[in-house]
Design an enzyme around this catalytic site. Structure first.
Site, mmCIF file in Angstrom:
data_model
loop_
_atom_site.group_PDB
_atom_site.id
_atom_site.type_symbol
_atom_site.label_atom_id
_atom_site.label_comp_id
_atom_site.label_asym_id
_atom_site.label_seq_id
_atom_site.Cartn_x
_atom_site.Cartn_y
_atom_site.Cartn_z
ATOM 1 N N GLU A 12 47.802 50.819 49.855
ATOM 2 C CA GLU A 12 47.786 50.373 48.462
ATOM 3 C C GLU A 12 49.092 50.678 47.729
ATOM 4 O OE1 GLU A 12 43.033 50.486 47.458
ATOM 5 O OE2 GLU A 12 44.071 52.399 47.600
ATOM 6 N N ASP A 197 36.168 43.045 50.030
ATOM 7 C CA ASP A 197 34.849 42.947 50.683
ATOM 8 C C ASP A 197 33.759 42.652 49.652
ATOM 9 O OD1 ASP A 197 35.511 46.028 50.221
ATOM 10 O OD2 ASP A 197 33.353 45.747 50.010
HETATM 11 N N1 ADE Z 1 36.890 49.716 47.811
HETATM 12 C C1 ADE Z 1 36.928 48.547 48.483
HETATM 13 N N2 ADE Z 1 35.699 48.118 48.774
HETATM 14 C C2 ADE Z 1 34.846 49.047 48.273
HETATM 15 C C3 ADE Z 1 33.440 49.188 48.264
HETATM 16 N N3 ADE Z 1 32.658 48.266 48.829
HETATM 17 N N4 ADE Z 1 32.915 50.274 47.666
HETATM 18 C C4 ADE Z 1 33.706 51.206 47.097
HETATM 19 N N5 ADE Z 1 35.034 51.127 47.085
HETATM 20 C C5 ADE Z 1 35.602 50.059 47.662
#
Ligand code: ADE
Length: 233
Positions: A12, A197
């Site tokens: 990041e 995601d």
């Molecule tokens: N960062 C990226 N995806 C995430 C998720 N599903 N839950 C918490 N932090 C995240």
């Protein structure tokens, strides 16, 4: 006007580290702070580590030791809404801590005792500049509440709880801790998160690749924001 930029993971912040000029490194509390020039602006960049405690340590140190006057949190997030697709960027209008819960003693879920707020507003000025930099580059953004907690969200029921309780559009693990530190120090902040995601646990094999691409997109928006000198708060 020195800008602090915090990412939780190496992916990041690596593009920003690579682009820094005249950087000097200072290690405090296990975090390496790189102070120098980034896209023509004075900046401090750090990888804080995953979760709210590391993020808070990092933000407070940036304020006390490096005198930053605004903080940007960059990185990836899980989406909580169909309106925010893979790699789109969530800009926090406000942040909440979805795992803060003193409701058994009568408080609303998410309320931070002491300051007695649930949502902490991000800087409208920084957000406006970020949104216009994104629009110029054709990067899709959605503004809304970003929810943080010390949990990787991979369960549809927990995802629905966070969305329904807080009206949140994205979940991650640091932004609201940085927001709380900035709030009590009266420092403007923004949280910039590209979607990696769906927060349901079905991310599959491509997850590391999506994290890499999403993290790069978020850092790219910061590059555009600083380069355009839109960073005046
Ligand atoms: N960062 C990226 N995806 C995430 C998720 N599903 N839950 C918490 N932090 C995240």
């Amino acid at each position: 006007m020195t800008t602090g930029i915090i990412g939780a993971m190496q992916t990041e912040v690596e593009a920003l580290h690579a682009d820094m000029k005249n950087a000097t490194r200072t290690d405090i509390a296990g975090i390496s702070f790189y102070a120098g020039e980034l896209y023509g602006q004075p900046a401090v960049v750090a990888k804080c580590g995953v979760g709210k405690v590391f993020a808070a340590i990092c933000a407070q140190t940036m304020i006390l030791r490096f005198g930053v006057e605004q903080i940007l949190n960059t990185g990836v997030a899980g989406t909580l809404t169909d309106r925010l697709g893979q790699l789109d960027i969530a800009l926090a209008s406000a942040v909440v801590q979805h795992d803060m819960d003193t409701s058994p003693v009568g408080d609303p879920v998410g309320m931070i005792s002491g300051i007695n707020v649930i949502e902490i507003a991000a800087s409208e000025k920084i957000n406006a500049a970020l949104a216009s930099a994104a629009a110029e580059a054709g990067i899709r953004t959605l503004s809304g509440v970003i929810a943080s907690g010390d949990q990787f969200i991979a369960d549809p029921a927990r995802k629905a709880f966070i969305r329904d309780t807080f009206g949140a559009i994205a979940c991650e693990m640091e932004g609201a801790a940085i927001g709380q530190v900035c709030y009590i120090n009266r420092i403007p902040f923004a949280v910039i998160r590209s979607v990696s995601d769906s927060a349901t646990g079905d991310a599959g094999m491509e997850y590391p690749e999506m994290v890499r691409r999403a993290a790069a997109r978020s850092a790219d928006l910061i590059r555009r924001y600083l380069t355009d000198r839109k960073s005046v708060v």
